[in-house]
Design a protein around this motif. Structure first.
Motif, PDB file in Angstrom:
ATOM      1  N   ASP A  66       0.815  -1.210   0.000  1.00 12.79           N
ATOM      2  CA  ASP A  66       0.000   0.000   0.000  1.00 12.79           C
ATOM      3  C   ASP A  66       0.847   1.257   0.000  1.00 12.79           C
ATOM      4  N   SER A  67       2.036   1.200   0.618  1.00 17.47           N
ATOM      5  CA  SER A  67       2.944   2.350   0.595  1.00 17.47           C
ATOM      6  C   SER A  67       3.466   2.606  -0.812  1.00 17.47           C
ATOM      7  N   VAL A  68       3.743   1.525  -1.534  1.00 15.02           N
ATOM      8  CA  VAL A  68       4.208   1.681  -2.912  1.00 15.02           C
ATOM      9  C   VAL A  68       3.119   2.291  -3.781  1.00 15.02           C
ATOM     10  N   MET A  69       1.874   1.857  -3.592  1.00 14.11           N
ATOM     11  CA  MET A  69       0.775   2.432  -4.366  1.00 14.11           C
ATOM     12  C   MET A  69       0.573   3.900  -4.035  1.00 14.11           C
ATOM     13  N   ALA A  70       0.699   4.253  -2.762  1.00 12.83           N
ATOM     14  CA  ALA A  70       0.558   5.657  -2.378  1.00 12.83           C
ATOM     15  C   ALA A  70       1.674   6.500  -2.969  1.00 12.83           C
ATOM     16  N   SER A  71       2.896   5.978  -2.998  1.00 10.70           N
ATOM     17  CA  SER A  71       4.003   6.731  -3.581  1.00 10.70           C
ATOM     18  C   SER A  71       3.887   6.834  -5.097  1.00 10.70           C
ATOM     19  N   THR A  72       3.165   5.891  -5.713  1.00  4.45           N
ATOM     20  CA  THR A  72       2.944   5.967  -7.158  1.00  4.45           C
ATOM     21  C   THR A  72       2.163   7.218  -7.526  1.00  4.45           C
ATOM     22  N   LEU A  73       1.265   7.648  -6.653  1.00  3.47           N
ATOM     23  CA  LEU A  73       0.480   8.853  -6.932  1.00  3.47           C
ATOM     24  C   LEU A  73       1.367  10.084  -7.079  1.00  3.47           C
ATOM     25  N   SER A  74       2.499  10.109  -6.365  1.00  2.00           N
ATOM     26  CA  SER A  74       3.395  11.258  -6.493  1.00  2.00           C
ATOM     27  C   SER A  74       4.000  11.335  -7.885  1.00  2.00           C
ATOM     28  N   GLN A  75       4.165  10.178  -8.553  1.00  2.00           N
ATOM     29  CA  GLN A  75       4.632  10.187  -9.937  1.00  2.00           C
ATOM     30  C   GLN A  75       3.603  10.835 -10.851  1.00  2.00           C
ATOM     31  N   PHE A  76       2.336  10.524 -10.621  1.00  2.00           N
ATOM     32  CA  PHE A  76       1.278  11.140 -11.417  1.00  2.00           C
ATOM     33  C   PHE A  76       1.133  12.623 -11.104  1.00  2.00           C
ATOM     34  N   SER A  77       1.494  13.039  -9.884  1.00  2.00           N
ATOM     35  CA  SER A  77       1.329  14.436  -9.481  1.00  2.00           C
ATOM     36  C   SER A  77       2.313  15.360 -10.171  1.00  2.00           C
ATOM     37  N   THR A  78       3.395  14.820 -10.686  1.00  2.00           N
ATOM     38  CA  THR A  78       4.412  15.661 -11.320  1.00  2.00           C
ATOM     39  C   THR A  78       4.332  15.525 -12.835  1.00  2.00           C
ATOM     40  N   ILE A  79       4.935  14.489 -13.350  1.00  2.00           N
ATOM     41  CA  ILE A  79       4.992  14.324 -14.806  1.00  2.00           C
ATOM     42  C   ILE A  79       3.609  14.069 -15.387  1.00  2.00           C
ATOM     43  N   GLY A  80       2.824  13.237 -14.723  1.00  2.00           N
ATOM     44  CA  GLY A  80       1.500  12.912 -15.246  1.00  2.00           C
ATOM     45  C   GLY A  80       0.601  14.128 -15.353  1.00  2.00           C
ATOM     46  N   LEU A  81       0.559  14.939 -14.298  1.00  2.00           N
ATOM     47  CA  LEU A  81      -0.266  16.141 -14.327  1.00  2.00           C
ATOM     48  C   LEU A  81       0.222  17.114 -15.382  1.00  2.00           C
ATOM     49  N   LEU A  82       1.529  17.264 -15.499  1.00  2.00           N
ATOM     50  CA  LEU A  82       2.083  18.158 -16.515  1.00  2.00           C
ATOM     51  C   LEU A  82       1.687  17.706 -17.914  1.00  2.00           C
ATOM     52  N   VAL A  83       1.732  16.423 -18.164  1.00  2.00           N
ATOM     53  CA  VAL A  83       1.352  15.898 -19.471  1.00  2.00           C
ATOM     54  C   VAL A  83      -0.115  16.186 -19.769  1.00  2.00           C
ATOM     55  N   LEU A  84      -0.987  15.986 -18.780  1.00  2.00           N
ATOM     56  CA  LEU A  84      -2.412  16.224 -18.985  1.00  2.00           C
ATOM     57  C   LEU A  84      -2.696  17.692 -19.280  1.00  2.00           C
ATOM     58  N   VAL A  85      -2.066  18.588 -18.526  1.00  2.00           N
ATOM     59  CA  VAL A  85      -2.320  20.016 -18.711  1.00  2.00           C
ATOM     60  C   VAL A  85      -1.775  20.487 -20.058  1.00  2.00           C
ATOM     61  N   LEU A  86      -0.603  20.016 -20.434  1.00  2.00           N
ATOM     62  CA  LEU A  86      -0.041  20.388 -21.731  1.00  2.00           C
ATOM     63  C   LEU A  86      -0.885  19.831 -22.877  1.00  2.00           C
ATOM     64  N   ALA A  87      -1.448  18.644 -22.678  1.00  2.00           N
ATOM     65  CA  ALA A  87      -2.297  18.065 -23.712  1.00  2.00           C
ATOM     66  C   ALA A  87      -3.583  18.850 -23.891  1.00  2.00           C
ATOM     67  N   GLY A  88      -4.053  19.498 -22.817  1.00  2.00           N
ATOM     68  CA  GLY A  88      -5.316  20.218 -22.903  1.00  2.00           C
ATOM     69  C   GLY A  88      -5.201  21.714 -23.029  1.00  2.00           C
ATOM     70  N   MET A  89      -3.976  22.250 -23.058  1.00  2.00           N
ATOM     71  CA  MET A  89      -3.827  23.703 -23.008  1.00  2.00           C
ATOM     72  C   MET A  89      -4.334  24.392 -24.275  1.00  2.00           C
ATOM     73  N   ASN A  90      -4.333  23.694 -25.403  1.00  2.00           N
ATOM     74  CA  ASN A  90      -4.810  24.309 -26.643  1.00  2.00           C
ATOM     75  C   ASN A  90      -6.241  23.896 -26.987  1.00  2.00           C
ATOM     76  N   THR A  91      -6.927  23.287 -26.021  1.00  2.00           N
ATOM     77  CA  THR A  91      -8.286  22.841 -26.278  1.00  2.00           C
ATOM     78  C   THR A  91      -9.191  24.004 -26.665  1.00  2.00           C
ATOM     79  N   VAL A  92      -9.062  25.133 -25.952  1.00  2.00           N
ATOM     80  CA  VAL A  92      -9.841  26.330 -26.268  1.00  2.00           C
ATOM     81  C   VAL A  92      -9.011  27.324 -27.052  1.00  2.00           C
ATOM     82  N   ALA A  93      -7.746  27.509 -26.650  1.00  2.00           N
ATOM     83  CA  ALA A  93      -6.895  28.477 -27.333  1.00  2.00           C
ATOM     84  C   ALA A  93      -6.728  28.127 -28.809  1.00  2.00           C
ATOM     85  N   GLY A  94      -6.700  26.831 -29.121  1.00  2.00           N
ATOM     86  CA  GLY A  94      -6.579  26.436 -30.526  1.00  2.00           C
ATOM     87  C   GLY A  94      -7.787  26.833 -31.347  1.00  2.00           C
ATOM     88  N   GLU A  95      -8.975  26.753 -30.748  1.00  2.00           N
ATOM     89  CA  GLU A  95     -10.192  27.169 -31.441  1.00  2.00           C
ATOM     90  C   GLU A  95     -10.142  28.664 -31.755  1.00  2.00           C
TER      91      GLU A  95
END
Length: 258
Positions: A66-95
């Motif tokens: 369970d500690s390993v699974m909890a620490s996995t979330l920190s991986q998503f909090s950095t690179i994963g979140l950045l990827v999601l935001v960059l993928a969606g940043m032109n969703t409206v601006a591109g239009e």
């Protein structure tokens, strides 16, 4: 519902054409797998590096599953979140940049179904990617480290998905008034500020959706408490962001760039 469905299909098709359905889930899957695998093989990695004596590497204790699974979330909090935001940043601006928004507005079509469809497409990509990454982490953690409490994993994953969702949704209203990556960085800064304030002043920010990431880790560790206030706040922020994005787009459409 028909305009919403048409816009949703358009967004999903665009995500396919820009390969978002390949690289975003692939990043999350890689991040999810990397944490349990690297944790399990860390003693061997330290020994092979030649910088740590074998005796010292042998003292390393593998954390609980369970500690390993909890620490996995920190991986998503950095690179994963950045990827999601960059993928969606032109969703409206591109239009706005291509003139699609201006074309829609000249036809007196409501921008609310458009924004709702964009949000739904972003959430679909986010949920599929996060679920894939979490499933990969859970599978390898179960195989390499030990059994998991699947109820705790599901509860923590659901809270974390809400945390990701409200941050990604902030890109919509920001993209309606800003160009380029500014919307992405402001949304990330807002999330970081709320998370920091929630940690520094926990009694005053019990309602803050910035607490959801840490609460998700606590749920995975089996120490979760009530999370209704932050979840409700996150849902309200998402609803207001969609409405605000629709209004801002109608007030400030941009002509195509020359």
């Amino acid at each position: 519902m028909k305009p919403f469905w048409i816009y949703y299909q358009k967004e999903m098709l665009e995500a396919s054409r820009t390969y978002k359905w390949i690289w975003v889930p692939a990043v999350f899957l890689l991040l999810g797998i990397m944490q349990p695998v690297s944790t399990y093989y860390l003693p061997e990695i330290l020994t092979m590096s030649g910088e740590v004596p074998p005796e010292a590497a042998a003292l390393f204790t593998i954390p609980s599953a369970d500690s390993v699974m909890a620490s996995t979330l920190s991986q998503f909090s950095t690179i994963g979140l950045l990827v999601l935001v960059l993928a969606g940043m032109n969703t409206v601006a591109g239009e706005r940049a291509t003139g699609t928004a201006e074309l829609v507005l000249t036809r007196t079509v409501s921008t609310l179904p458009m924004m709702g469809a964009k949000w739904a497409a972003m959430m679909t990509l986010m949920l599929v990617s996060f679920a894939l990454g979490l499933a990969g982490a859970a599978y390898y953690t179960h195989q390499l480290i030990g059994p998991l409490e699947w109820g705790a994993v599901a509860s923590g994953g659901l809270l974390y998905a809400v945390w990701l969702a409200w941050i990604v949704t902030l890109v919509l209203p920001l993209g309606a008034v800003l160009r380029g990556p500014a919307a992405a960085f402001i949304s990330l800064g807002t999330a970081a500020a709320l998370s920091l304030l929630s940690g520094l002043l926990p009694s005053r920010f019990q309602w803050s959706p910035g607490r959801l990431s840490s609460m998700a880790a606590e749920w995975m560790l089996g120490a979760g408490a009530g999370a209704w206030a932050p979840v409700i706040a996150a849902l309200l922020i998402m609803l207001l962001s969609i409405i605000a994005a629709a209004g801002l787009l109608r007030r400030s459409p941009l002509s195509p760039q020359s």
